[in-house]
Enzyme design. Structure first.
Site, PDB file in Angstrom:
ATOM      1  CB  SER A  24      -0.911   0.024   1.229  1.00 34.18           C
ATOM      2  OG  SER A  24      -1.625  -1.181   1.352  1.00 34.18           O
TER       3      SER A  24
HETATM    4  N1  SAH Z   1      -0.089  -5.245   4.422  1.00 38.79           N
HETATM    5  C1  SAH Z   1       0.501  -5.459   3.131  1.00 38.79           C
HETATM    6  C2  SAH Z   1      -0.429  -5.048   2.000  1.00 38.79           C
HETATM    7  C3  SAH Z   1      -0.756  -6.234   1.184  1.00 38.79           C
HETATM    8  S1  SAH Z   1      -1.964  -6.084  -0.081  1.00 38.79           S
HETATM    9  C4  SAH Z   1       1.852  -4.793   2.994  1.00 38.79           C
HETATM   10  O1  SAH Z   1       2.286  -4.118   3.943  1.00 38.79           O
HETATM   11  O2  SAH Z   1       2.515  -5.004   1.981  1.00 38.79           O
HETATM   12  C5  SAH Z   1      -3.211  -7.179   0.550  1.00 38.79           C
HETATM   13  C6  SAH Z   1      -2.827  -8.624   0.730  1.00 38.79           C
HETATM   14  O3  SAH Z   1      -3.999  -9.285   1.223  1.00 38.79           O
HETATM   15  C7  SAH Z   1      -2.414  -9.392  -0.521  1.00 38.79           C
HETATM   16  O4  SAH Z   1      -1.145  -9.944  -0.319  1.00 38.79           O
HETATM   17  C8  SAH Z   1      -3.492 -10.485  -0.672  1.00 38.79           C
HETATM   18  O5  SAH Z   1      -2.970 -11.719  -1.139  1.00 38.79           O
HETATM   19  C9  SAH Z   1      -3.979 -10.619   0.763  1.00 38.79           C
HETATM   20  N2  SAH Z   1      -5.326 -11.193   0.967  1.00 38.79           N
HETATM   21  C10 SAH Z   1      -6.448 -11.035   0.215  1.00 38.79           C
HETATM   22  N3  SAH Z   1      -7.479 -11.719   0.764  1.00 38.79           N
HETATM   23  C11 SAH Z   1      -7.006 -12.312   1.904  1.00 38.79           C
HETATM   24  C12 SAH Z   1      -7.586 -13.148   2.915  1.00 38.79           C
HETATM   25  N4  SAH Z   1      -8.862 -13.517   2.896  1.00 38.79           N
HETATM   26  N5  SAH Z   1      -6.798 -13.564   3.938  1.00 38.79           N
HETATM   27  C13 SAH Z   1      -5.482 -13.217   3.999  1.00 38.79           C
HETATM   28  N6  SAH Z   1      -4.882 -12.438   3.064  1.00 38.79           N
HETATM   29  C14 SAH Z   1      -5.627 -11.979   2.038  1.00 38.79           C
END
Ligand code: SAH
Length: 212
Positions: free
Chosen positions: A59
Protein backbone atom coordinates in the site's frame (compact mmCIF):
# COMPACT_ATOMS: atom_id res chain seq x y z
CA UNK A 1 21.50 3.98 1.27
CA UNK A 2 17.96 5.36 1.15
CA UNK A 3 18.12 7.19 4.50
CA UNK A 4 17.66 10.69 3.11
CA UNK A 5 14.71 9.69 0.93
CA UNK A 6 13.19 7.88 3.91
CA UNK A 7 13.42 10.92 6.19
CA UNK A 8 11.99 13.11 3.43
CA UNK A 9 9.02 10.78 3.00
CA UNK A 10 8.36 10.74 6.74
CA UNK A 11 8.50 14.54 6.84
CA UNK A 12 5.92 14.67 4.04
CA UNK A 13 3.66 12.22 5.83
CA UNK A 14 3.90 14.37 8.94
CA UNK A 15 2.82 17.42 6.91
CA UNK A 16 -0.11 15.44 5.56
CA UNK A 17 -1.35 14.69 9.09
CA UNK A 18 0.49 11.64 10.39
CA UNK A 19 1.34 12.67 13.96
CA UNK A 20 1.49 9.43 16.00
CA UNK A 21 4.99 9.59 17.54
CA UNK A 22 5.59 5.84 17.74
CA UNK A 23 4.45 5.44 14.13
CA UNK A 24 6.71 8.22 12.87
CA UNK A 25 9.62 6.60 14.71
CA UNK A 26 8.85 3.22 13.12
CA UNK A 27 8.54 4.80 9.66
CA UNK A 28 12.02 6.24 10.15
CA UNK A 29 13.43 2.87 11.24
CA UNK A 30 11.90 0.36 8.83
CA UNK A 31 13.71 0.17 5.50
CA UNK A 32 10.84 0.08 3.01
CA UNK A 33 13.21 -0.85 0.17
CA UNK A 34 13.74 -4.26 1.82
CA UNK A 35 10.06 -5.06 1.17
CA UNK A 36 10.02 -3.99 -2.48
CA UNK A 37 10.97 -6.13 -5.52
CA UNK A 38 14.27 -5.08 -7.13
CA UNK A 39 12.61 -3.94 -10.40
CA UNK A 40 10.77 -1.07 -8.70
CA UNK A 41 13.02 -0.58 -5.67
CA UNK A 42 14.15 2.87 -6.79
CA UNK A 43 10.57 4.04 -6.14
CA UNK A 44 10.52 2.77 -2.54
CA UNK A 45 10.20 6.26 -1.07
CA UNK A 46 7.61 7.71 -3.43
CA UNK A 47 4.27 8.04 -1.72
CA UNK A 48 2.64 5.48 -4.02
CA UNK A 49 1.51 1.84 -3.94
CA UNK A 50 3.93 -0.53 -5.68
CA UNK A 51 3.54 -4.03 -7.18
CA UNK A 52 4.93 -6.90 -5.09
CA UNK A 53 4.14 -9.62 -7.67
CA UNK A 54 1.22 -12.05 -8.03
CA UNK A 55 -1.06 -9.10 -8.85
CA UNK A 56 -0.74 -7.68 -5.32
CA UNK A 57 0.60 -4.37 -4.03
CA UNK A 58 2.32 -2.85 -1.03
CA UNK A 59 0.00 0.00 0.00
CA UNK A 60 0.86 3.69 -0.38
CA UNK A 61 2.80 4.99 2.66
CA UNK A 62 0.15 7.67 3.35
CA UNK A 63 -2.59 5.02 3.41
CA UNK A 64 -0.53 2.85 5.73
CA UNK A 65 0.03 5.91 7.90
CA UNK A 66 -3.68 6.78 8.11
CA UNK A 67 -4.65 3.17 8.87
CA UNK A 68 -1.99 2.61 11.50
CA UNK A 69 -2.70 5.93 13.18
CA UNK A 70 -6.43 5.11 13.29
CA UNK A 71 -5.57 1.79 14.95
CA UNK A 72 -4.02 3.68 17.90
CA UNK A 73 -1.37 1.03 18.58
CA UNK A 74 0.05 0.86 22.10
CA UNK A 75 3.14 -1.03 23.19
CA UNK A 76 2.25 -4.64 24.02
CA UNK A 77 -1.02 -4.60 22.00
CA UNK A 78 -1.90 -7.88 20.35
CA UNK A 79 -2.56 -6.98 16.72
CA UNK A 80 -4.04 -9.17 14.00
CA UNK A 81 -3.24 -8.20 10.42
CA UNK A 82 -5.16 -9.66 7.49
CA UNK A 83 -3.07 -9.57 4.29
CA UNK A 84 0.63 -9.87 5.15
CA UNK A 85 1.66 -8.93 1.60
CA UNK A 86 5.22 -7.61 1.58
CA UNK A 87 5.33 -7.59 5.38
CA UNK A 88 6.01 -3.86 5.59
CA UNK A 89 2.88 -3.03 7.59
CA UNK A 90 3.63 -5.88 10.01
CA UNK A 91 7.21 -4.63 10.40
CA UNK A 92 5.96 -1.16 11.37
CA UNK A 93 3.58 -2.65 13.94
CA UNK A 94 6.37 -4.79 15.39
CA UNK A 95 8.64 -1.75 15.69
CA UNK A 96 5.82 0.04 17.53
CA UNK A 97 6.00 -2.67 20.17
CA UNK A 98 2.95 -4.69 19.15
CA UNK A 99 2.70 -8.47 19.22
CA UNK A 100 1.87 -9.09 15.59
CA UNK A 101 -0.18 -11.94 14.12
CA UNK A 102 -0.49 -11.82 10.34
CA UNK A 103 -2.46 -13.96 7.88
CA UNK A 104 -1.85 -14.21 4.12
CA UNK A 105 -3.93 -16.30 1.72
CA UNK A 106 -1.46 -16.42 -1.18
CA UNK A 107 1.14 -19.10 -0.42
CA UNK A 108 4.08 -17.61 -2.36
CA UNK A 109 3.51 -14.18 -0.84
CA UNK A 110 3.26 -15.75 2.64
CA UNK A 111 6.48 -17.63 2.04
CA UNK A 112 8.36 -14.55 0.79
CA UNK A 113 7.20 -12.55 3.81
CA UNK A 114 8.24 -15.32 6.20
CA UNK A 115 11.77 -15.35 4.75
CA UNK A 116 11.95 -11.57 4.89
CA UNK A 117 10.92 -11.46 8.58
CA UNK A 118 13.59 -14.07 9.38
CA UNK A 119 16.27 -12.19 7.50
CA UNK A 120 15.38 -8.87 9.16
CA UNK A 121 15.02 -10.42 12.61
CA UNK A 122 11.38 -9.38 13.00
CA UNK A 123 9.09 -11.33 15.33
CA UNK A 124 5.84 -11.73 13.44
CA UNK A 125 3.55 -14.76 13.88
CA UNK A 126 2.52 -15.75 10.39
CA UNK A 127 -0.20 -17.99 9.06
CA UNK A 128 -1.11 -19.10 5.58
CA UNK A 129 -4.88 -19.11 5.18
CA UNK A 130 -8.12 -17.19 4.86
CA UNK A 131 -7.97 -14.16 7.14
CA UNK A 132 -11.70 -13.44 6.84
CA UNK A 133 -12.22 -16.10 9.51
CA UNK A 134 -9.55 -14.62 11.78
CA UNK A 135 -7.17 -16.58 14.03
CA UNK A 136 -9.36 -18.01 16.79
CA UNK A 137 -6.47 -19.66 18.67
CA UNK A 138 -4.94 -16.31 19.63
CA UNK A 139 -8.14 -14.24 19.99
CA UNK A 140 -9.11 -11.80 21.38
CA UNK A 141 -6.99 -9.15 19.68
CA UNK A 142 -6.63 -5.58 20.93
CA UNK A 143 -6.44 -4.36 17.36
CA UNK A 144 -7.29 -5.80 13.92
CA UNK A 145 -6.09 -4.29 10.64
CA UNK A 146 -7.37 -5.54 7.29
CA UNK A 147 -5.16 -4.45 4.39
CA UNK A 148 -7.38 -5.59 1.50
CA UNK A 149 -10.78 -4.20 0.47
CA UNK A 150 -13.75 -6.15 1.76
CA UNK A 151 -17.45 -6.21 0.79
CA UNK A 152 -18.35 -6.13 4.52
CA UNK A 153 -16.86 -6.52 7.99
CA UNK A 154 -16.38 -10.29 8.56
CA UNK A 155 -18.33 -11.54 11.62
CA UNK A 156 -15.43 -13.63 12.88
CA UNK A 157 -13.20 -10.55 13.00
CA UNK A 158 -15.87 -8.69 14.99
CA UNK A 159 -16.02 -11.61 17.42
CA UNK A 160 -12.26 -11.89 17.78
CA UNK A 161 -11.82 -8.20 18.64
CA UNK A 162 -11.33 -7.50 22.37
CA UNK A 163 -13.69 -5.21 24.27
CA UNK A 164 -12.60 -1.57 23.68
CA UNK A 165 -10.48 -2.89 20.80
CA UNK A 166 -10.28 -1.22 17.41
CA UNK A 167 -10.46 -2.59 13.88
CA UNK A 168 -9.49 -0.73 10.71
CA UNK A 169 -10.93 -2.19 7.51
CA UNK A 170 -11.56 -0.89 3.98
CA UNK A 171 -15.19 -1.64 3.06
CA UNK A 172 -16.82 -1.01 -0.31
CA UNK A 173 -17.03 -2.36 -3.85
CA UNK A 174 -14.07 -3.81 -5.77
CA UNK A 175 -12.86 -0.41 -7.00
CA UNK A 176 -13.21 2.04 -4.15
CA UNK A 177 -13.58 1.67 -0.40
CA UNK A 178 -14.26 3.64 2.74
CA UNK A 179 -11.90 3.01 5.60
CA UNK A 180 -14.03 2.00 8.55
CA UNK A 181 -12.69 2.35 12.05
CA UNK A 182 -14.70 0.18 14.44
CA UNK A 183 -14.44 0.36 18.22
CA UNK A 184 -16.00 -2.50 20.17
CA UNK A 185 -18.14 -0.95 22.88
CA UNK A 186 -20.04 -4.05 24.01
CA UNK A 187 -20.33 -7.61 22.79
CA UNK A 188 -21.64 -7.11 19.25
CA UNK A 189 -21.91 -3.32 19.60
CA UNK A 190 -19.53 -1.11 17.66
CA UNK A 191 -18.93 2.57 17.21
CA UNK A 192 -18.07 3.20 13.54
CA UNK A 193 -16.12 6.09 12.07
CA UNK A 194 -15.63 6.46 8.30
CA UNK A 195 -12.61 7.77 6.42
CA UNK A 196 -13.72 8.01 2.74
CA UNK A 197 -12.24 6.91 -0.58
CA UNK A 198 -9.34 4.57 -0.64
CA UNK A 199 -8.59 1.77 -3.10
CA UNK A 200 -7.19 -1.58 -2.03
CA UNK A 201 -6.70 -4.96 -3.70
CA UNK A 202 -9.67 -7.29 -2.94
CA UNK A 203 -9.97 -9.37 0.23
CA UNK A 204 -10.77 -12.84 -1.07
CA UNK A 205 -12.26 -15.48 1.20
CA UNK A 206 -15.23 -17.08 2.90
CA UNK A 207 -16.44 -13.73 4.28
CA UNK A 208 -14.76 -11.65 1.55
CA UNK A 209 -14.98 -11.58 -2.27
CA UNK A 210 -15.26 -14.90 -4.08
CA UNK A 211 -12.16 -16.01 -5.99
CA UNK A 212 -12.74 -16.17 -9.78
N1 SAH B 1 -0.09 -5.24 4.42
C1 SAH B 1 0.50 -5.46 3.13
C2 SAH B 1 -0.43 -5.05 2.00
C3 SAH B 1 -0.76 -6.23 1.18
S1 SAH B 1 -1.96 -6.08 -0.08
C4 SAH B 1 1.85 -4.79 2.99
O1 SAH B 1 2.29 -4.12 3.94
O2 SAH B 1 2.51 -5.00 1.98
C5 SAH B 1 -3.21 -7.18 0.55
C6 SAH B 1 -2.83 -8.62 0.73
O3 SAH B 1 -4.00 -9.29 1.22
C7 SAH B 1 -2.41 -9.39 -0.52
O4 SAH B 1 -1.14 -9.94 -0.32
C8 SAH B 1 -3.49 -10.49 -0.67
O5 SAH B 1 -2.97 -11.72 -1.14
C9 SAH B 1 -3.98 -10.62 0.76
N2 SAH B 1 -5.33 -11.19 0.97
C10 SAH B 1 -6.45 -11.04 0.22
N3 SAH B 1 -7.48 -11.72 0.76
C11 SAH B 1 -7.01 -12.31 1.90
C12 SAH B 1 -7.59 -13.15 2.92
N4 SAH B 1 -8.86 -13.52 2.90
N5 SAH B 1 -6.80 -13.56 3.94
C13 SAH B 1 -5.48 -13.22 4.00
N6 SAH B 1 -4.88 -12.44 3.06
C14 SAH B 1 -5.63 -11.98 2.04
Amino acid sequence: MYKLQRLELVENLEKKGITDIALLKALKEVQREKFIPSGVRQHSYKDIALPIGYGQTISQPYTIGIMTQALDVKEGNKVLEIGTGSGYQAALLEKMGAKVYSIERHFDIYNDALNRFDKLGLRVHCKHGDGTIGWEEYAPFDKIIVTAGSPRVPDQLKKQLALSGKMVIPVGDKFSQTLQVLTKIKDDEFEIEDIPEFAFVPLIGREGWKDQ
